[in-house]
Design a protein around this motif. Structure first.
Motif, PDB file in Angstrom:
ATOM      1  N   GLN A 121       1.406  -1.607 -10.813  1.00 25.25           N
ATOM      2  CA  GLN A 121       0.424  -0.721 -10.173  1.00 25.25           C
ATOM      3  C   GLN A 121      -0.806  -0.566 -11.046  1.00 25.25           C
ATOM      4  OE1 GLN A 121       0.430   0.323  -7.134  1.00 25.25           O
ATOM      5  NE2 GLN A 121       2.370  -0.720  -6.839  1.00 25.25           N
TER       6      GLN A 121
ATOM      7  N   ASP B 174       0.835  -1.206   0.000  1.00 27.05           N
ATOM      8  CA  ASP B 174       0.000   0.000   0.000  1.00 27.05           C
ATOM      9  C   ASP B 174       0.868   1.254   0.000  1.00 27.05           C
ATOM     10  OD1 ASP B 174      -2.311  -1.392  -0.105  1.00 27.05           O
ATOM     11  OD2 ASP B 174      -2.839  -1.161   2.005  1.00 27.05           O
TER      12      ASP B 174
ATOM     13  N   ARG C 141       4.744  10.287  -9.974  1.00 28.17           N
ATOM     14  CA  ARG C 141       5.229  10.269  -8.586  1.00 28.17           C
ATOM     15  C   ARG C 141       6.691   9.859  -8.530  1.00 28.17           C
ATOM     16  NH1 ARG C 141       0.261   7.630  -6.728  1.00 28.17           N
ATOM     17  NH2 ARG C 141       1.347   5.683  -7.108  1.00 28.17           N
TER      18      ARG C 141
ATOM     19  N   PHE D 260       3.816   1.487  -1.135  1.00 25.96           N
ATOM     20  CA  PHE D 260       4.426   1.602  -2.457  1.00 25.96           C
ATOM     21  C   PHE D 260       3.417   2.141  -3.467  1.00 25.96           C
ATOM     22  CE2 PHE D 260       5.824   0.050  -6.562  1.00 25.96           C
ATOM     23  CZ  PHE D 260       7.138   0.483  -6.560  1.00 25.96           C
ATOM     24  N   ALA D 261       2.193   1.601  -3.375  1.00 27.25           N
ATOM     25  CA  ALA D 261       1.151   2.063  -4.302  1.00 27.25           C
ATOM     26  C   ALA D 261       0.855   3.544  -4.107  1.00 27.25           C
ATOM     27  CB  ALA D 261      -0.122   1.248  -4.096  1.00 27.25           C
ATOM     28  N   ALA D 262       1.030   4.012  -2.873  1.00 16.75           N
ATOM     29  CA  ALA D 262       0.782   5.428  -2.594  1.00 16.75           C
ATOM     30  C   ALA D 262       1.984   6.293  -2.983  1.00 16.75           C
ATOM     31  CB  ALA D 262       0.466   5.614  -1.111  1.00 16.75           C
ATOM     32  N   GLY D 263       3.009   5.652  -3.498  1.00 19.11           N
ATOM     33  CA  GLY D 263       4.165   6.414  -3.961  1.00 19.11           C
ATOM     34  C   GLY D 263       5.184   6.710  -2.875  1.00 19.11           C
ATOM     35  N   ASP D 264       4.986   6.111  -1.720  1.00 20.07           N
ATOM     36  CA  ASP D 264       5.904   6.394  -0.616  1.00 20.07           C
ATOM     37  C   ASP D 264       6.935   5.269  -0.523  1.00 20.07           C
ATOM     38  OD1 ASP D 264       7.204   7.145   1.652  1.00 20.07           O
ATOM     39  OD2 ASP D 264       5.385   7.521   2.817  1.00 20.07           O
ATOM     40  N   ARG D 265       7.989   5.404  -1.288  1.00 25.00           N
ATOM     41  CA  ARG D 265       8.975   4.325  -1.368  1.00 25.00           C
ATOM     42  C   ARG D 265       9.713   4.146  -0.050  1.00 25.00           C
ATOM     43  NH1 ARG D 265      11.248   5.779  -6.858  1.00 25.00           N
ATOM     44  NH2 ARG D 265      13.011   6.537  -5.665  1.00 25.00           N
ATOM     45  N   ARG D 266       9.941   5.253   0.614  1.00 24.00           N
ATOM     46  CA  ARG D 266      10.634   5.186   1.901  1.00 24.00           C
ATOM     47  C   ARG D 266       9.840   4.343   2.908  1.00 24.00           C
ATOM     48  NH1 ARG D 266      14.744   9.464   3.441  1.00 24.00           N
ATOM     49  NH2 ARG D 266      14.709  10.414   1.393  1.00 24.00           N
TER      50      ARG D 266
END
Lengths: 268, 193
Positions: B55, A157, B91, A159-165
Protein backbone atom coordinates in the motif's frame (compact mmCIF):
# COMPACT_ATOMS: atom_id res chain seq x y z
CA UNK A 1 14.85 16.95 23.49
CA UNK A 2 14.20 13.26 23.78
CA UNK A 3 16.66 10.94 25.34
CA UNK A 4 18.30 8.75 22.74
CA UNK A 5 18.35 5.10 23.74
CA UNK A 6 21.87 4.67 22.43
CA UNK A 7 23.90 2.29 24.53
CA UNK A 8 21.68 -0.65 25.33
CA UNK A 9 19.08 -0.28 22.60
CA UNK A 10 20.32 -0.46 19.05
CA UNK A 11 17.66 0.38 16.49
CA UNK A 12 19.92 0.29 13.47
CA UNK A 13 18.99 -3.26 12.47
CA UNK A 14 15.30 -2.94 13.19
CA UNK A 15 13.21 -4.21 10.31
CA UNK A 16 16.17 -5.35 8.23
CA UNK A 17 15.58 -9.04 8.81
CA UNK A 18 12.93 -10.55 6.52
CA UNK A 19 9.94 -11.88 8.41
CA UNK A 20 8.97 -15.52 8.14
CA UNK A 21 6.48 -15.90 5.34
CA UNK A 22 6.80 -12.47 3.84
CA UNK A 23 6.90 -11.97 0.08
CA UNK A 24 10.29 -11.62 -1.46
CA UNK A 25 11.13 -8.23 -2.90
CA UNK A 26 10.51 -9.17 -6.50
CA UNK A 27 7.08 -10.65 -5.82
CA UNK A 28 6.10 -7.63 -3.78
CA UNK A 29 7.28 -5.25 -6.47
CA UNK A 30 5.43 -7.24 -9.13
CA UNK A 31 2.23 -6.96 -7.09
CA UNK A 32 2.64 -3.23 -6.74
CA UNK A 33 3.41 -2.65 -10.39
CA UNK A 34 0.51 -4.84 -11.48
CA UNK A 35 -1.80 -2.91 -9.20
CA UNK A 36 -0.45 0.36 -10.56
CA UNK A 37 -0.93 -0.90 -14.10
CA UNK A 38 -4.57 -1.50 -13.29
CA UNK A 39 -5.02 2.25 -13.13
CA UNK A 40 -4.06 3.31 -16.64
CA UNK A 41 -3.99 7.04 -16.93
CA UNK A 42 -5.40 7.56 -13.48
CA UNK A 43 -2.45 6.63 -11.38
CA UNK A 44 -1.59 10.30 -11.11
CA UNK A 45 -4.54 10.98 -8.90
CA UNK A 46 -6.58 7.92 -8.28
CA UNK A 47 -9.91 8.93 -6.83
CA UNK A 48 -11.34 7.08 -3.87
CA UNK A 49 -12.82 3.68 -4.42
CA UNK A 50 -16.18 4.82 -5.74
CA UNK A 51 -14.78 5.57 -9.18
CA UNK A 52 -15.19 2.08 -10.57
CA UNK A 53 -18.76 1.75 -9.55
CA UNK A 54 -19.89 5.21 -10.54
CA UNK A 55 -18.99 4.74 -14.19
CA UNK A 56 -21.56 2.03 -14.70
CA UNK A 57 -23.97 2.41 -11.83
CA UNK A 58 -25.20 5.76 -13.08
CA UNK A 59 -26.46 4.45 -16.42
CA UNK A 60 -28.04 1.56 -14.59
CA UNK A 61 -29.86 3.95 -12.28
CA UNK A 62 -31.14 5.91 -15.24
CA UNK A 63 -32.24 2.74 -17.01
CA UNK A 64 -34.05 1.43 -13.97
CA UNK A 65 -35.75 4.74 -13.45
CA UNK A 66 -37.01 4.75 -17.01
CA UNK A 67 -38.22 1.21 -16.67
CA UNK A 68 -40.03 1.97 -13.46
CA UNK A 69 -41.81 4.78 -15.22
CA UNK A 70 -42.67 2.53 -18.13
CA UNK A 71 -44.06 -0.18 -15.89
CA UNK A 72 -46.24 2.26 -14.05
CA UNK A 73 -47.52 3.66 -17.32
CA UNK A 74 -48.18 0.25 -18.72
CA UNK A 75 -50.37 -0.57 -15.78
CA UNK A 76 -52.52 2.35 -16.89
CA UNK A 77 -52.76 4.18 -13.66
CA UNK A 78 -54.72 7.41 -13.74
CA UNK A 79 -52.52 10.28 -14.73
CA UNK A 80 -53.14 12.09 -11.48
CA UNK A 81 -51.68 9.13 -9.55
CA UNK A 82 -48.97 8.43 -12.07
CA UNK A 83 -46.57 11.14 -11.02
CA UNK A 84 -46.75 10.21 -7.36
CA UNK A 85 -46.37 6.48 -7.96
CA UNK A 86 -43.45 6.90 -10.27
CA UNK A 87 -41.57 9.05 -7.85
CA UNK A 88 -42.15 6.53 -5.13
CA UNK A 89 -40.89 3.71 -7.30
CA UNK A 90 -37.78 5.58 -8.22
CA UNK A 91 -36.91 6.18 -4.61
CA UNK A 92 -37.48 2.61 -3.66
CA UNK A 93 -35.46 1.24 -6.54
CA UNK A 94 -32.43 3.44 -6.30
CA UNK A 95 -30.88 1.92 -3.16
CA UNK A 96 -31.25 -1.54 -4.62
CA UNK A 97 -29.09 -0.57 -7.53
CA UNK A 98 -26.30 0.44 -5.20
CA UNK A 99 -26.72 -2.72 -3.19
CA UNK A 100 -26.21 -4.68 -6.37
CA UNK A 101 -22.78 -3.30 -7.00
CA UNK A 102 -21.27 -6.53 -5.77
CA UNK A 103 -23.19 -8.62 -8.25
CA UNK A 104 -24.37 -8.48 -11.79
CA UNK A 105 -26.71 -5.69 -12.59
CA UNK A 106 -29.74 -7.49 -13.91
CA UNK A 107 -32.32 -5.25 -15.38
CA UNK A 108 -35.71 -6.91 -15.15
CA UNK A 109 -37.53 -7.59 -18.37
CA UNK A 110 -40.21 -5.00 -18.97
CA UNK A 111 -43.66 -6.24 -19.84
CA UNK A 112 -44.27 -6.30 -23.61
CA UNK A 113 -46.74 -3.47 -23.41
CA UNK A 114 -44.38 -1.23 -21.53
CA UNK A 115 -43.51 1.12 -24.35
CA UNK A 116 -43.64 4.57 -22.79
CA UNK A 117 -45.81 7.00 -24.66
CA UNK A 118 -45.17 10.02 -22.52
CA UNK A 119 -42.11 11.85 -21.35
CA UNK A 120 -40.24 10.29 -18.47
CA UNK A 121 -40.72 11.81 -15.04
CA UNK A 122 -39.08 15.08 -14.19
CA UNK A 123 -36.59 13.51 -11.78
CA UNK A 124 -34.96 11.63 -14.62
CA UNK A 125 -34.81 14.57 -16.98
CA UNK A 126 -33.22 16.76 -14.37
CA UNK A 127 -29.85 15.02 -14.57
CA UNK A 128 -27.49 17.76 -15.76
CA UNK A 129 -24.56 15.51 -16.60
CA UNK A 130 -24.40 13.45 -19.75
CA UNK A 131 -24.05 9.79 -18.97
CA UNK A 132 -20.45 8.64 -19.38
CA UNK A 133 -21.60 5.77 -21.55
CA UNK A 134 -24.68 5.22 -23.66
CA UNK A 135 -27.61 4.13 -21.60
CA UNK A 136 -28.02 0.38 -21.54
CA UNK A 137 -30.58 -0.88 -23.96
CA UNK A 138 -33.45 -2.17 -21.87
CA UNK A 139 -33.45 -5.43 -23.75
CA UNK A 140 -34.73 -8.49 -21.96
CA UNK A 141 -32.46 -9.35 -19.02
CA UNK A 142 -29.61 -7.03 -19.79
CA UNK A 143 -26.51 -7.98 -17.83
CA UNK A 144 -23.95 -5.24 -17.27
CA UNK A 145 -20.70 -7.02 -16.48
CA UNK A 146 -17.57 -5.33 -15.33
CA UNK A 147 -14.34 -6.26 -17.03
CA UNK A 148 -11.89 -8.41 -15.06
CA UNK A 149 -9.40 -5.55 -15.06
CA UNK A 150 -11.92 -3.22 -13.45
CA UNK A 151 -13.04 -5.85 -10.99
CA UNK A 152 -9.47 -6.45 -9.95
CA UNK A 153 -9.01 -2.75 -9.56
CA UNK A 154 -12.19 -2.45 -7.52
CA UNK A 155 -10.96 -5.20 -5.23
CA UNK A 156 -7.61 -3.49 -4.84
CA UNK A 157 -9.31 -0.18 -4.18
CA UNK A 158 -11.46 -1.75 -1.51
CA UNK A 159 -8.39 -3.26 0.04
CA UNK A 160 -6.54 0.04 -0.14
CA UNK A 161 -9.49 1.67 1.60
CA UNK A 162 -9.13 -0.84 4.41
CA UNK A 163 -12.32 -2.69 3.62
CA UNK A 164 -11.12 -6.28 3.61
CA UNK A 165 -14.62 -7.68 3.51
CA UNK A 166 -15.46 -5.75 0.36
CA UNK A 167 -12.12 -6.64 -1.17
CA UNK A 168 -12.75 -10.31 -0.55
CA UNK A 169 -16.25 -10.06 -2.00
CA UNK A 170 -14.92 -8.39 -5.12
CA UNK A 171 -12.11 -10.85 -5.60
CA UNK A 172 -14.65 -13.65 -5.32
CA UNK A 173 -16.93 -11.90 -7.76
CA UNK A 174 -14.05 -11.65 -10.19
CA UNK A 175 -13.35 -15.38 -9.93
CA UNK A 176 -17.03 -16.18 -10.29
CA UNK A 177 -17.65 -13.98 -13.30
CA UNK A 178 -14.41 -14.35 -15.20
CA UNK A 179 -13.08 -17.70 -14.05
CA UNK A 180 -10.74 -18.09 -17.00
CA UNK A 181 -9.16 -14.65 -16.84
CA UNK A 182 -5.61 -14.10 -15.71
CA UNK A 183 -6.92 -11.62 -13.13
CA UNK A 184 -9.13 -14.28 -11.59
CA UNK A 185 -6.19 -16.64 -11.41
CA UNK A 186 -4.11 -14.11 -9.50
CA UNK A 187 -7.11 -13.20 -7.35
CA UNK A 188 -7.11 -16.69 -5.89
CA UNK A 189 -3.86 -15.95 -4.09
CA UNK A 190 -5.28 -12.69 -2.78
CA UNK A 191 -8.40 -14.49 -1.61
CA UNK A 192 -6.26 -17.05 0.15
CA UNK A 193 -4.30 -14.38 1.96
CA UNK A 194 -7.43 -12.50 2.97
CA UNK A 195 -9.10 -15.67 4.20
CA UNK A 196 -6.02 -16.57 6.16
CA UNK A 197 -5.95 -13.15 7.69
CA UNK A 198 -9.62 -13.39 8.54
CA UNK A 199 -8.99 -16.61 10.43
CA UNK A 200 -10.49 -18.96 7.85
CA UNK A 201 -7.63 -21.29 7.00
CA UNK A 202 -9.88 -23.90 5.39
CA UNK A 203 -11.18 -21.41 2.87
CA UNK A 204 -7.66 -20.10 2.41
CA UNK A 205 -6.38 -23.58 1.71
CA UNK A 206 -9.05 -24.14 -0.92
CA UNK A 207 -8.11 -20.95 -2.67
CA UNK A 208 -4.37 -21.62 -2.64
CA UNK A 209 -5.03 -25.15 -3.88
CA UNK A 210 -7.20 -23.81 -6.68
CA UNK A 211 -4.36 -21.57 -7.78
CA UNK A 212 -1.75 -24.29 -7.55
CA UNK A 213 -3.91 -26.89 -9.28
CA UNK A 214 -3.98 -24.75 -12.39
CA UNK A 215 -0.86 -24.58 -14.49
CA UNK A 216 1.23 -21.47 -14.70
CA UNK A 217 1.11 -18.24 -12.76
CA UNK A 218 3.77 -15.97 -11.36
CA UNK A 219 2.61 -16.35 -7.75
CA UNK A 220 3.20 -20.05 -7.29
CA UNK A 221 5.74 -19.60 -4.53
CA UNK A 222 3.49 -17.24 -2.64
CA UNK A 223 0.55 -19.58 -3.06
CA UNK A 224 2.62 -22.51 -1.86
CA UNK A 225 3.80 -20.59 1.20
CA UNK A 226 0.24 -19.51 1.88
CA UNK A 227 -0.85 -23.11 1.64
CA UNK A 228 1.78 -24.09 4.20
CA UNK A 229 0.59 -21.35 6.54
CA UNK A 230 -2.99 -22.53 6.13
CA UNK A 231 -2.02 -26.11 6.95
CA UNK A 232 -0.20 -24.90 10.00
CA UNK A 233 -3.19 -22.87 11.12
CA UNK A 234 -5.37 -25.94 10.64
CA UNK A 235 -3.11 -27.98 12.90
CA UNK A 236 -2.15 -30.51 10.21
CA UNK A 237 1.57 -31.02 10.86
CA UNK A 238 1.98 -34.05 8.58
CA UNK A 239 0.49 -32.22 5.62
CA UNK A 240 2.45 -29.12 6.51
CA UNK A 241 5.68 -31.11 6.61
CA UNK A 242 4.94 -32.69 3.24
CA UNK A 243 4.10 -29.29 1.76
CA UNK A 244 7.32 -27.78 3.06
CA UNK A 245 9.37 -30.65 1.67
CA UNK A 246 7.69 -30.27 -1.69
CA UNK A 247 8.31 -26.54 -1.63
CA UNK A 248 11.97 -26.98 -0.82
CA UNK A 249 12.37 -29.49 -3.63
CA UNK A 250 10.86 -27.07 -6.15
CA UNK A 251 12.02 -23.74 -4.78
CA UNK A 252 15.09 -24.47 -2.71
CA UNK A 253 16.66 -21.19 -3.78
CA UNK A 254 13.70 -19.12 -2.66
CA UNK A 255 13.91 -16.47 0.03
CA UNK A 256 11.38 -18.52 1.95
CA UNK A 257 13.60 -21.58 2.03
CA UNK A 258 15.63 -20.71 5.12
CA UNK A 259 12.79 -20.23 7.49
CA UNK A 260 10.86 -23.16 6.04
CA UNK A 261 13.85 -25.41 6.69
CA UNK A 262 13.82 -24.22 10.30
CA UNK A 263 10.13 -24.88 10.52
CA UNK A 264 10.66 -28.33 9.06
CA UNK A 265 13.26 -29.09 11.72
CA UNK A 266 10.86 -28.07 14.44
CA UNK A 267 8.22 -30.38 12.98
CA UNK A 268 10.53 -33.40 12.99
CA UNK B 1 22.68 16.20 -4.33
CA UNK B 2 23.39 18.02 -7.57
CA UNK B 3 20.85 19.90 -9.62
CA UNK B 4 21.25 17.39 -12.42
CA UNK B 5 20.43 14.52 -10.09
CA UNK B 6 17.42 16.36 -8.78
CA UNK B 7 16.19 17.13 -12.26
CA UNK B 8 16.64 13.49 -13.20
CA UNK B 9 14.59 12.46 -10.19
CA UNK B 10 11.79 14.85 -11.09
CA UNK B 11 11.74 13.47 -14.60
CA UNK B 12 11.73 9.94 -13.28
CA UNK B 13 8.77 10.74 -11.04
CA UNK B 14 6.93 12.36 -13.95
CA UNK B 15 7.44 9.26 -16.07
CA UNK B 16 6.23 7.11 -13.23
CA UNK B 17 3.18 9.36 -12.85
CA UNK B 18 2.48 8.95 -16.56
CA UNK B 19 2.28 5.21 -16.01
CA UNK B 20 5.63 4.10 -17.42
CA UNK B 21 6.24 0.76 -15.78
CA UNK B 22 10.03 0.94 -15.88
CA UNK B 23 9.98 4.32 -14.16
CA UNK B 24 7.52 3.07 -11.57
CA UNK B 25 9.75 0.10 -10.89
CA UNK B 26 12.76 2.40 -10.55
CA UNK B 27 10.97 4.64 -8.05
CA UNK B 28 9.66 1.68 -6.08
CA UNK B 29 13.08 0.05 -5.94
CA UNK B 30 14.67 3.23 -4.61
CA UNK B 31 12.52 3.12 -1.50
CA UNK B 32 11.74 -0.56 -1.25
CA UNK B 33 14.14 -1.42 1.55
CA UNK B 34 13.08 1.55 3.62
CA UNK B 35 9.39 0.77 3.16
CA UNK B 36 9.89 -2.85 4.03
CA UNK B 37 11.88 -1.96 7.13
CA UNK B 38 9.20 0.27 8.52
CA UNK B 39 6.44 -2.18 7.65
CA UNK B 40 8.29 -5.02 9.35
CA UNK B 41 9.00 -2.88 12.37
CA UNK B 42 5.39 -1.97 12.98
CA UNK B 43 3.38 -4.90 11.66
CA UNK B 44 2.48 -7.87 13.78
CA UNK B 45 2.68 -10.43 11.00
CA UNK B 46 4.43 -11.00 7.71
CA UNK B 47 1.17 -10.69 5.80
CA UNK B 48 0.42 -7.35 7.41
CA UNK B 49 3.93 -6.15 6.71
CA UNK B 50 3.61 -7.16 3.05
CA UNK B 51 0.27 -5.46 2.71
CA UNK B 52 1.48 -2.30 4.39
CA UNK B 53 4.56 -2.18 2.18
CA UNK B 54 2.49 -2.67 -0.96
CA UNK B 55 0.00 0.00 0.00
CA UNK B 56 2.83 2.36 0.83
CA UNK B 57 4.54 1.82 -2.50
CA UNK B 58 1.28 2.24 -4.38
CA UNK B 59 0.63 5.47 -2.56
CA UNK B 60 4.04 6.75 -3.58
CA UNK B 61 3.43 5.85 -7.22
CA UNK B 62 0.06 7.53 -7.13
CA UNK B 63 1.64 10.67 -5.71
CA UNK B 64 4.54 10.89 -8.14
CA UNK B 65 2.90 13.73 -10.05
CA UNK B 66 3.40 15.99 -7.05
CA UNK B 67 7.14 15.45 -6.66
CA UNK B 68 8.91 18.76 -7.26
CA UNK B 69 12.43 17.92 -6.23
CA UNK B 70 12.43 20.05 -3.08
CA UNK B 71 13.81 17.05 -1.19
CA UNK B 72 15.46 13.92 -2.44
CA UNK B 73 13.20 11.33 -3.97
CA UNK B 74 13.97 8.99 -1.09
CA UNK B 75 13.08 11.57 1.55
CA UNK B 76 9.90 12.64 -0.19
CA UNK B 77 8.74 9.13 -1.00
CA UNK B 78 9.77 7.86 2.40
CA UNK B 79 7.47 10.30 4.15
CA UNK B 80 4.53 9.37 1.94
CA UNK B 81 5.24 5.69 2.33
CA UNK B 82 5.53 5.93 6.10
CA UNK B 83 2.21 7.70 6.37
CA UNK B 84 0.54 5.18 4.09
CA UNK B 85 2.00 2.22 5.96
CA UNK B 86 0.92 3.70 9.29
CA UNK B 87 -2.59 4.31 8.01
CA UNK B 88 -2.84 0.80 6.69
CA UNK B 89 -1.58 -0.82 9.87
CA UNK B 90 -3.85 1.30 12.04
CA UNK B 91 -6.85 0.25 9.97
CA UNK B 92 -5.76 -3.36 10.15
CA UNK B 93 -5.54 -3.26 13.91
CA UNK B 94 -8.95 -1.66 14.20
CA UNK B 95 -10.43 -4.36 12.00
CA UNK B 96 -8.69 -7.08 13.93
CA UNK B 97 -10.05 -5.68 17.15
CA UNK B 98 -13.52 -5.37 15.69
CA UNK B 99 -13.56 -8.90 14.32
CA UNK B 100 -11.81 -10.57 17.24
CA UNK B 101 -15.01 -12.26 18.29
CA UNK B 102 -15.57 -13.68 14.82
CA UNK B 103 -12.24 -15.46 14.60
CA UNK B 104 -12.68 -19.15 15.25
CA UNK B 105 -10.35 -20.91 17.64
CA UNK B 106 -7.64 -22.98 16.04
CA UNK B 107 -4.88 -25.16 17.29
CA UNK B 108 -2.47 -22.55 16.03
CA UNK B 109 -3.12 -18.89 15.26
CA UNK B 110 -3.93 -18.21 11.61
CA UNK B 111 -0.85 -16.03 11.40
CA UNK B 112 1.77 -17.20 13.79
CA UNK B 113 3.24 -14.44 15.87
CA UNK B 114 6.66 -13.72 14.56
CA UNK B 115 8.27 -13.69 17.93
CA UNK B 116 7.57 -17.43 18.05
CA UNK B 117 10.10 -18.02 15.37
CA UNK B 118 12.50 -15.13 15.38
CA UNK B 119 15.36 -14.67 17.75
CA UNK B 120 14.29 -12.31 20.48
CA UNK B 121 15.43 -9.11 18.91
CA UNK B 122 14.41 -5.56 19.56
CA UNK B 123 11.29 -5.99 17.50
CA UNK B 124 9.94 -8.50 19.95
CA UNK B 125 10.37 -6.06 22.83
CA UNK B 126 8.86 -3.24 20.83
CA UNK B 127 5.72 -5.21 20.30
CA UNK B 128 5.21 -5.40 24.02
CA UNK B 129 4.74 -1.62 24.07
CA UNK B 130 1.53 0.27 23.40
CA UNK B 131 1.11 0.93 19.71
CA UNK B 132 1.46 4.70 19.99
CA UNK B 133 4.77 4.44 21.82
CA UNK B 134 6.07 1.80 19.45
CA UNK B 135 5.21 3.89 16.41
CA UNK B 136 6.87 6.99 17.84
CA UNK B 137 10.03 5.07 18.72
CA UNK B 138 10.30 3.37 15.35
CA UNK B 139 9.76 6.57 13.39
CA UNK B 140 12.09 8.68 15.50
CA UNK B 141 14.86 6.38 16.63
CA UNK B 142 14.94 3.81 13.85
CA UNK B 143 14.09 6.02 10.89
CA UNK B 144 15.42 9.33 12.04
CA UNK B 145 12.29 11.41 11.63
CA UNK B 146 12.28 14.62 13.61
CA UNK B 147 9.81 15.15 16.42
CA UNK B 148 7.80 17.47 14.22
CA UNK B 149 7.68 14.93 11.42
CA UNK B 150 6.55 12.19 13.78
CA UNK B 151 3.94 14.53 15.21
CA UNK B 152 2.66 15.26 11.73
CA UNK B 153 2.60 11.61 10.67
CA UNK B 154 0.82 10.43 13.76
CA UNK B 155 -1.43 13.50 14.00
CA UNK B 156 -0.58 14.43 17.56
CA UNK B 157 1.30 17.31 19.11
CA UNK B 158 5.06 17.50 19.38
CA UNK B 159 4.82 17.26 23.16
CA UNK B 160 2.74 14.14 22.89
CA UNK B 161 5.40 12.58 20.72
CA UNK B 162 8.06 13.51 23.26
CA UNK B 163 6.03 11.96 26.01
CA UNK B 164 5.48 8.77 24.06
CA UNK B 165 9.17 8.51 23.28
CA UNK B 166 10.18 9.05 26.87
CA UNK B 167 7.70 6.55 28.25
CA UNK B 168 8.29 4.07 25.46
CA UNK B 169 12.05 4.04 25.75
CA UNK B 170 11.85 3.73 29.52
CA UNK B 171 9.46 0.81 29.21
CA UNK B 172 11.66 -0.78 26.57
CA UNK B 173 14.73 -0.56 28.78
CA UNK B 174 12.79 -1.98 31.65
CA UNK B 175 11.64 -4.94 29.56
CA UNK B 176 15.12 -5.66 28.28
CA UNK B 177 16.72 -5.44 31.69
CA UNK B 178 14.09 -7.54 33.35
CA UNK B 179 14.62 -10.27 30.80
CA UNK B 180 18.35 -10.04 31.21
CA UNK B 181 17.94 -10.44 34.97
CA UNK B 182 15.45 -13.26 35.01
CA UNK B 183 16.14 -14.95 31.69
CA UNK B 184 19.09 -16.84 30.35
CA UNK B 185 22.18 -14.89 29.34
CA UNK B 186 21.76 -13.37 25.92
CA UNK B 187 24.33 -15.63 24.25
CA UNK B 188 22.67 -18.78 25.51
CA UNK B 189 19.28 -17.54 24.49
CA UNK B 190 20.51 -16.84 20.99
CA UNK B 191 22.19 -20.17 20.74
CA UNK B 192 19.16 -22.08 21.84
CA UNK B 193 17.02 -20.78 18.99
Amino acid sequence: MTDAPQDDLDFSALGTMPLPGELDDEALLANVLDAAAGDPGEIVALPPAQSTASAWVRPAVVALTLLAAAVVLAWALPSSVWTFETATDVESLAPDVHDDVDDDVVVPTPPPRATPQVEPPREVEASPEPAPEPEPDPAPRTKARVSPENQLRAAQDAFAAGDRRAALARYRQLVRQHPRSEQAHVAKVSIGRLELKAGHPKAALRSFDAYLDAKGGSMRREAAVGRIEALRALGRPNDERAAIEAFLRSHGDSAYAGRLERRLESLQ
Amino acid sequence: MSTDERTADVQLAQRAAAGERAAQAAVARRILSRVRRIARSLATSAADADDAAQQALLEVLRSCHSFRGDATLEQWAGRIANRAALRHLTRERKQQTASADEVPQHAAPPHPQLSDELPRDLRAYLHALPEAQRTAIVLHHAFGHSLDEVASMTEVSRNTVKGRLRLGVAALRKLVRREQRIGAPADDAEGSR
